[in-house]
Design an enzyme around this catalytic site. Structure first.
Site, PDB file in Angstrom:
ATOM      1  N   ASP A 150      28.925  33.840  32.349  1.00  0.00           N
ATOM      2  CA  ASP A 150      29.185  34.498  33.637  1.00  0.00           C
ATOM      3  C   ASP A 150      29.204  33.508  34.796  1.00  0.00           C
ATOM      4  O   ASP A 150      29.782  33.783  35.845  1.00  0.00           O
ATOM      5  CB  ASP A 150      28.084  35.531  33.927  1.00  0.00           C
ATOM      6  CG  ASP A 150      28.456  36.913  33.433  1.00  0.00           C
ATOM      7  OD1 ASP A 150      29.444  37.024  32.686  1.00  0.00           O
ATOM      8  OD2 ASP A 150      27.759  37.881  33.782  1.00  0.00           O
ATOM      9  N   HIS A 210      33.081  42.631  42.973  1.00  0.00           N
ATOM     10  CA  HIS A 210      32.622  43.302  41.752  1.00  0.00           C
ATOM     11  C   HIS A 210      31.403  44.135  42.138  1.00  0.00           C
ATOM     12  O   HIS A 210      30.321  43.593  42.397  1.00  0.00           O
ATOM     13  CB  HIS A 210      32.258  42.289  40.662  1.00  0.00           C
ATOM     14  CG  HIS A 210      31.721  42.934  39.416  1.00  0.00           C
ATOM     15  ND1 HIS A 210      32.485  43.121  38.281  1.00  0.00           N
ATOM     16  CD2 HIS A 210      30.510  43.479  39.131  1.00  0.00           C
ATOM     17  CE1 HIS A 210      31.754  43.740  37.357  1.00  0.00           C
ATOM     18  NE2 HIS A 210      30.557  43.963  37.865  1.00  0.00           N
ATOM     19  N   ASP A 285      21.767  55.535  42.237  1.00  0.00           N
ATOM     20  CA  ASP A 285      23.116  55.983  41.866  1.00  0.00           C
ATOM     21  C   ASP A 285      23.993  56.149  43.106  1.00  0.00           C
ATOM     22  O   ASP A 285      23.734  57.003  43.955  1.00  0.00           O
ATOM     23  CB  ASP A 285      23.026  57.305  41.101  1.00  0.00           C
ATOM     24  CG  ASP A 285      24.329  57.662  40.406  1.00  0.00           C
ATOM     25  OD1 ASP A 285      25.398  57.241  40.886  1.00  0.00           O
ATOM     26  OD2 ASP A 285      24.285  58.372  39.385  1.00  0.00           O
ATOM     27  N   GLU A 336      35.571  50.504  41.515  1.00  0.00           N
ATOM     28  CA  GLU A 336      36.706  51.228  40.940  1.00  0.00           C
ATOM     29  C   GLU A 336      36.677  52.721  41.249  1.00  0.00           C
ATOM     30  O   GLU A 336      37.712  53.390  41.134  1.00  0.00           O
ATOM     31  CB  GLU A 336      36.732  51.030  39.418  1.00  0.00           C
ATOM     32  CG  GLU A 336      37.035  49.603  38.991  1.00  0.00           C
ATOM     33  CD  GLU A 336      36.800  49.381  37.503  1.00  0.00           C
ATOM     34  OE1 GLU A 336      36.989  50.340  36.721  1.00  0.00           O
ATOM     35  OE2 GLU A 336      36.415  48.260  37.120  1.00  0.00           O
TER      36      GLU A 336
END
Length: 400
Positions: A150, A210, A285, A336
């Site tokens: 990574d 990201h 979340d 996304e």
């Protein structure tokens, strides 16, 4: 055409993601997740030929039992897949300064991964277990295990990006510097962006975001990473699910001296109790935060801090683009799917020429990508990431 099937393994501290991918065409034959390791409810879920299946692994099971199950139960249903495997690709979170690209695993590479354990104490030991178990379960592929790091994509950063303003001897003697993370994802979406924008990679200037439970931003100039938001460890940078991201370092001393917290307690606070969880007091979340943004003060607070930080990073990285920014890219679970995060963040960047198209932005979710800005705006693009494909392709390339 000869087989290019690769088993991709991503070993976390308490889970193992796996997939069998054809590196030649990207087709996924099997994918799955084993989780809840070392707990009574340890289990494994997988998808094969479009059908989803699930099984208990047995109380206390971990990586060894999971890989054994994959080989002797799942692959036993399709022995032709096992026979066609040409390589195994391992995701490795931290490769330190040494690994600037993927590498075929030998004793020397294992040593290098071990040496980077202090920088990824949860992940690297789990990766090493995965490597050992894979060598045991697939003796015919002993010379065909590949480590994909990574951190590798970020090794093109210049000194002014990766050095901290600490005594230089700390870098010289202890390798304390910025390393970054999510490099495989930043690499993949930047290459996909070059195709979408019809630009040669070596002329591409983009800022890639990201955003998942962990999140990072990378400045990519002429196709190479020149800065990234995660640091020595994945704690620095953006607001994340449970991680604080950037704070005044003196907060650590204040928590210790004034509030009597131990170093271990502060570590837990910053890595597991902060971020969206800390700001809402309820959950890490982002879907909760998005759903309750207009009604609940906790969600509004968390979302506003999250987007403020993200916009600041995008804005500051635009200064590294040498006068030309081709696009901003969103990827990862939040990048996304969280249309609100994208819209609120880009709204703060009107100075850079961004104008969100509300309908396009809502359409680019749940596996659908695309441009989310108006025709006259500087482009912002949603590109679903595919780290597993990059790992499979690297493994196939190095072992060909």
């Amino acid at each position: 055409m000869s087989s290019k099937l690769v088993l991709v393994l991503n070993c976390g501290s308490s889970s193992l993601k796996f997939a069998i991918i054809d590196a030649a065409n990207g087709e996924e034959h099997i994918s799955g997740l084993a989780e809840c390791f070392n707990l009574p409810e340890a289990r494994i879920k997988w998808k094969m030929d479009g059908a989803k299946q699930e099984a208990a692994l047995g109380a206390g099971s971990a990586h060894s039992e999971a890989l054994h199950f994959i080989v002797n139960t799942i692959l036993a249903q399709k022995p032709e897949l096992s026979a066609q495997l040409t390589a195994i690709g391992h995701r490795i979170v931290h490769g330190g300064e040494r690994f600037i690209q993927s590498a075929i695993i030998d004793d020397d590479v294992v040593k290098g991964i071990e040496n980077s354990i202090p920088f990824a104490p949860l992940h690297n030991p789990a990766h090493l277990i995965g490597i050992r178990e894979a060598l045991k379960e697939f003796p015919q592929l002993t010379q065909k295990n590949v480590a994909v790091f990574d951190t590798a994509f970020h090794q093109t950063m210049p000194e002014e990006s990766y050095l901290y303003a600490l005594p230089y001897s700390l870098y010289q003697d202890h390798a304390i510097r910025r390393y970054g993370a999510h490099g495989t994802s930043h690499y993949y979406v930047s290459r996909e962006a070059a195709k979408l924008l019809d630009k040669p990679v070596d002329q591409l200037n983009v800022i890639t975001c990201h955003l998942g439970n962990g999140g990072s931003v990378s400045a990519i100039r002429n196709g190479q990473c020149v800065d990234t938001s995660m640091g020595l460890t994945p704690l620095e940078g953006l607001v994340m699910g449970t991680r604080s991201g950037d704070i005044d370092p003196a907060i650590v001393f204040h928590l210790h001296d004034a509030l009597g917290m131990s170093v271990a307690q502060i570590n837990t606070l910053l890595t597991k109790e902060s971020g969206l969880l800390g700001l809402t007091g309820v959950t890490s979340d982002c879907r909760y935060v998005e759903d309750n943004y207009r009604e609940k003060a906790d969600s509004r607070r968390a979302m506003d801090v999250y987007c403020h930080r993200l916009a600041k990073y995008i804005g500051s990285y635009s200064a590294l683009m040498e006068g030309r920014l081709d696009a901003v890219i969103f990827t990862g679970g939040i990048g996304e799917n969280a249309a609100m995060v994208r819209e609120l963040s880009l709204k703060k960047l009107a100075l850079l020429g961004f104008e969100v198209d509300h309908e396009r932005n809502l359409a680019a979710r749940f596996g659908h990508g695309g441009v989310i800005t108006t025709d006259t705006s500087r482009p912002a693009i949603v590109i679903p990431t595919n780290e597993e494909l990059v790992i499979a392709q690297d493994a196939a390339r190095l072992t060909a």
